[in-house]
Motif scaffolding. Structure first.
Motif, PDB file in Angstrom:
ATOM      1  N   ASP A 212      -7.238   0.559  -6.369  1.00  0.00           N
ATOM      2  CA  ASP A 212      -6.380  -0.263  -7.005  1.00  0.00           C
ATOM      3  C   ASP A 212      -6.100   0.090  -8.297  1.00  0.00           C
ATOM      4  O   ASP A 212      -6.961   0.251  -9.121  1.00  0.00           O
ATOM      5  CB  ASP A 212      -6.991  -1.804  -6.954  1.00  0.00           C
ATOM      6  CG  ASP A 212      -5.959  -2.732  -7.472  1.00  0.00           C
ATOM      7  OD1 ASP A 212      -4.790  -2.690  -8.205  1.00  0.00           O
ATOM      8  OD2 ASP A 212      -6.051  -4.059  -7.009  1.00  0.00           O
TER       9      ASP A 212
ATOM     10  N   THR B 161      -6.661   9.305   0.786  1.00  0.00           N
ATOM     11  CA  THR B 161      -6.719   8.210  -0.066  1.00  0.00           C
ATOM     12  C   THR B 161      -5.428   7.212   0.197  1.00  0.00           C
ATOM     13  O   THR B 161      -4.493   7.793   0.782  1.00  0.00           O
ATOM     14  CB  THR B 161      -6.463   8.921  -1.256  1.00  0.00           C
ATOM     15  OG1 THR B 161      -5.407   9.874  -1.745  1.00  0.00           O
ATOM     16  CG2 THR B 161      -7.644   9.574  -1.827  1.00  0.00           C
ATOM     17  N   LEU B 162      -5.408   6.048  -0.308  1.00  0.00           N
ATOM     18  CA  LEU B 162      -4.461   5.209  -0.072  1.00  0.00           C
ATOM     19  C   LEU B 162      -4.428   4.321  -1.704  1.00  0.00           C
ATOM     20  O   LEU B 162      -5.420   3.891  -2.106  1.00  0.00           O
ATOM     21  CB  LEU B 162      -4.715   4.204   0.748  1.00  0.00           C
ATOM     22  CG  LEU B 162      -3.900   3.025   1.093  1.00  0.00           C
ATOM     23  CD1 LEU B 162      -2.663   3.493   1.771  1.00  0.00           C
ATOM     24  CD2 LEU B 162      -4.732   1.889   1.859  1.00  0.00           C
ATOM     25  N   GLU B 163      -3.425   4.089  -2.142  1.00  0.00           N
ATOM     26  CA  GLU B 163      -3.126   3.306  -3.413  1.00  0.00           C
ATOM     27  C   GLU B 163      -3.050   1.929  -2.793  1.00  0.00           C
ATOM     28  O   GLU B 163      -1.820   1.414  -2.005  1.00  0.00           O
ATOM     29  CB  GLU B 163      -1.909   3.519  -4.049  1.00  0.00           C
ATOM     30  CG  GLU B 163      -2.141   2.720  -5.433  1.00  0.00           C
ATOM     31  CD  GLU B 163      -0.763   2.999  -6.343  1.00  0.00           C
ATOM     32  OE1 GLU B 163       0.277   2.325  -6.605  1.00  0.00           O
ATOM     33  OE2 GLU B 163      -0.669   4.277  -6.795  1.00  0.00           O
ATOM     34  N   HIS B 164      -3.927   0.709  -3.055  1.00  0.00           N
ATOM     35  CA  HIS B 164      -3.954  -0.436  -2.314  1.00  0.00           C
ATOM     36  C   HIS B 164      -3.985  -1.463  -3.490  1.00  0.00           C
ATOM     37  O   HIS B 164      -5.283  -1.440  -4.131  1.00  0.00           O
ATOM     38  CB  HIS B 164      -4.856  -0.361  -1.208  1.00  0.00           C
ATOM     39  CG  HIS B 164      -4.865  -2.072  -0.638  1.00  0.00           C
ATOM     40  ND1 HIS B 164      -3.933  -2.426   0.240  1.00  0.00           N
ATOM     41  CD2 HIS B 164      -5.806  -2.793  -0.686  1.00  0.00           C
ATOM     42  CE1 HIS B 164      -4.180  -3.599   0.806  1.00  0.00           C
ATOM     43  NE2 HIS B 164      -5.319  -3.899   0.235  1.00  0.00           N
TER      44      HIS B 164
ATOM     45  N   PRO C 110       0.368   5.240   0.973  1.00  0.00           N
ATOM     46  CA  PRO C 110      -0.411   6.402   1.323  1.00  0.00           C
ATOM     47  C   PRO C 110      -0.233   7.716   0.713  1.00  0.00           C
ATOM     48  O   PRO C 110       1.025   7.958  -0.077  1.00  0.00           O
ATOM     49  CB  PRO C 110      -0.098   6.624   2.696  1.00  0.00           C
ATOM     50  CG  PRO C 110       1.343   6.075   2.939  1.00  0.00           C
ATOM     51  CD  PRO C 110       1.432   5.125   1.590  1.00  0.00           C
TER      52      PRO C 110
ATOM     53  N   SER D 152      -5.267  -2.057   6.043  1.00  0.00           N
ATOM     54  CA  SER D 152      -4.399  -1.082   5.451  1.00  0.00           C
ATOM     55  C   SER D 152      -4.674   0.256   5.436  1.00  0.00           C
ATOM     56  O   SER D 152      -5.661   0.605   4.673  1.00  0.00           O
ATOM     57  CB  SER D 152      -3.771  -1.514   4.107  1.00  0.00           C
ATOM     58  OG  SER D 152      -2.662  -0.971   3.831  1.00  0.00           O
ATOM     59  N   GLY D 153      -4.021   1.251   6.106  1.00  0.00           N
ATOM     60  CA  GLY D 153      -4.325   2.454   5.974  1.00  0.00           C
ATOM     61  C   GLY D 153      -5.351   2.968   7.203  1.00  0.00           C
ATOM     62  O   GLY D 153      -5.757   3.844   7.439  1.00  0.00           O
TER      63      GLY D 153
ATOM     64  N   SER E 234       0.832  -1.050  -0.055  1.00  0.00           N
ATOM     65  CA  SER E 234      -0.061   0.012   0.067  1.00  0.00           C
ATOM     66  C   SER E 234       0.931   1.195  -0.049  1.00  0.00           C
ATOM     67  O   SER E 234       1.923   1.255   0.663  1.00  0.00           O
ATOM     68  CB  SER E 234      -1.040   0.158   1.314  1.00  0.00           C
ATOM     69  OG  SER E 234      -1.789  -0.873   1.292  1.00  0.00           O
TER      70      SER E 234
ATOM     71  N   ARG F 240     -10.245   6.347   1.708  1.00  0.00           N
ATOM     72  CA  ARG F 240     -10.643   5.741   0.434  1.00  0.00           C
ATOM     73  C   ARG F 240      -9.568   5.099  -0.385  1.00  0.00           C
ATOM     74  O   ARG F 240      -8.596   5.696  -0.835  1.00  0.00           O
ATOM     75  CB  ARG F 240     -11.219   6.929  -0.359  1.00  0.00           C
ATOM     76  CG  ARG F 240     -11.958   6.401  -1.671  1.00  0.00           C
ATOM     77  CD  ARG F 240     -12.925   7.602  -2.293  1.00  0.00           C
ATOM     78  NE  ARG F 240     -12.029   8.793  -2.135  1.00  0.00           N
ATOM     79  CZ  ARG F 240     -11.447   9.344  -3.417  1.00  0.00           C
ATOM     80  NH1 ARG F 240     -11.248   8.769  -4.507  1.00  0.00           N
ATOM     81  NH2 ARG F 240     -10.808  10.654  -3.328  1.00  0.00           N
ATOM     82  N   TYR F 241      -9.428   4.012  -0.477  1.00  0.00           N
ATOM     83  CA  TYR F 241      -8.488   3.272  -1.337  1.00  0.00           C
ATOM     84  C   TYR F 241      -8.942   2.739  -2.703  1.00  0.00           C
ATOM     85  O   TYR F 241     -10.133   2.735  -3.042  1.00  0.00           O
ATOM     86  CB  TYR F 241      -8.031   1.854  -0.536  1.00  0.00           C
ATOM     87  CG  TYR F 241      -8.958   0.735  -0.804  1.00  0.00           C
ATOM     88  CD1 TYR F 241      -9.054  -0.090  -1.674  1.00  0.00           C
ATOM     89  CD2 TYR F 241      -9.856   0.661   0.318  1.00  0.00           C
ATOM     90  CE1 TYR F 241      -9.925  -1.205  -1.750  1.00  0.00           C
ATOM     91  CE2 TYR F 241     -10.805  -0.297   0.273  1.00  0.00           C
ATOM     92  CZ  TYR F 241     -10.839  -1.350  -0.709  1.00  0.00           C
ATOM     93  OH  TYR F 241     -11.726  -2.120  -0.735  1.00  0.00           O
TER      94      TYR F 241
END
Length: 313
Positions: free
Chosen positions: A134, A218-221, A107, A172-173, A105, A131-132
């Motif tokens: 992909d 926001t999170l890239e997951h 952040p 995660s996050g 992940s 809010r994640y």
């Protein structure tokens, strides 16, 4: 590798945010990017390597020893076990907040600050999550939802300032205040993987806390090993062994939690849909079906712990 003794860290103020990062045979380039972003937003990183079987000490030397604290686990006992060891150490060192992070992940630069703002505005929160998204998926539907009576309501983030009360957030996050962690308790170690975060959120809500999703954070997951189109929808694909824990643990969770009946029915129906999809429409369907049936049987029998090892199927 054997476990190492972690030296105490110095206090840096009234708010002390510790990120607990769990890794297992991860992409080190991606972990570099994650650590770089985290060190700008948190006070300390507790890095828990969950039995990867690789000597990562040389890689560790690039990070400040007073802020990145490794904990090497000799064996993979599951995500809950690894997270709990990191949480325990962080709380012993005086953490006021714990941020959980998976190794894949990333952040956003302001994620933690926005999550902290939400916690200040919602003192009844046991956890807040971002809010994640992909990057491998085309869909941009928000991951936030909650049950309203018998209906599932998806919660949009058209207003980026919106903070929604939700049923649960992914681990995660997820940012949790220390008092809530102490009251609700640690995560379930006997699940090994899957449903650990959902069960904790349901347990927290049962104790009167609330869970919030923060649209601005926001999170890239990455969810799943890969993403495939199945019946016109994007579906995250995990290895068949993961489906053992998905099916077993949902049974264990629904048997143990005090969530209301509509919530339990929603989770049961969603998993039955996944059983049909992976047993009929996904390549390798026979292995998926075998793992689903074994997991459901073990869930009914109350079997817990590590029954299937990662990569075994």
């Amino acid at each position: 590798m054997s476990d190492v003794i972690l030296a105490p860290v110095a206090s840096s103020g009234s708010t002390r945010i510790f990120a607990v990062v769990v890794t297992f045979r991860c992409e080190l380039d991606r972990l570099v990017a994650q650590f770089e972003r985290l060190l700008r937003q948190v006070d300390h990183i507790v890095w828990v390597d969950n039995g990867s079987g690789v000597d990562l000490r040389p890689w560790l030397r690039q990070w400040p020893a007073d802020r990145v604290h490794p904990l090497w686990l000799a064996q993979n006992h599951g995500i809950g076990y690894a997270q709990n060891r990191g949480i325990e150490w962080a709380l012993e060192q005086g953490a006021t907040h714990v941020l959980l992070m998976d190794h894949d992940s990333l952040p956003a630069p302001d994620m933690v600050g926005l999550l902290m703002d939400a916690l200040r505005d919602h003192p009844d929160a046991a956890a807040v999550g971002p809010r994640y998204a992909d990057p491998r998926r085309q869909s941009d539907r928000t991951p936030f939802f909650r049950m309203e009576g018998w209906s599932l309501r998806w919660l949009d983030c058209n207003d980026p300032a919106r903070v929604w009360e939700v049923d649960h957030v992914i681990a995660s996050g997820c940012l949790m205040p220390a008092p809530a962690l102490r009251q609700v308790g640690l995560l379930r170690e006997d699940y090994f993987i899957d449903w650990v975060d959902v069960e904790w959120c349901l347990r927290a809500r049962d104790q009167g806390f609330k869970i919030y999703g923060v649209c601005a954070a926001t999170l890239e997951h990455r969810l799943g090993d890969q993403v495939a189109w199945v019946l016109g929808r994007e579906v995250p694909l995990h290895a068949p062994w993961r489906h053992y824990y998905q099916s077993r643990n949902v049974v264990l969770m629904l048997r143990s939690t005090r969530a209301n009946f509509p919530t339990k029915l929603h989770h049961a129906v969603q998993q039955l849909k996944r059983l049909v999809v992976f047993s009929v429409f996904v390549p390798g369907r026979g292995k998926y079906f075998k793992m689903w049936m074994k997991g459901l049987l073990h869930g009914v029998l109350g079997k817990r712990g590590t029954q299937v090892r990662p990569g075994s199927v």
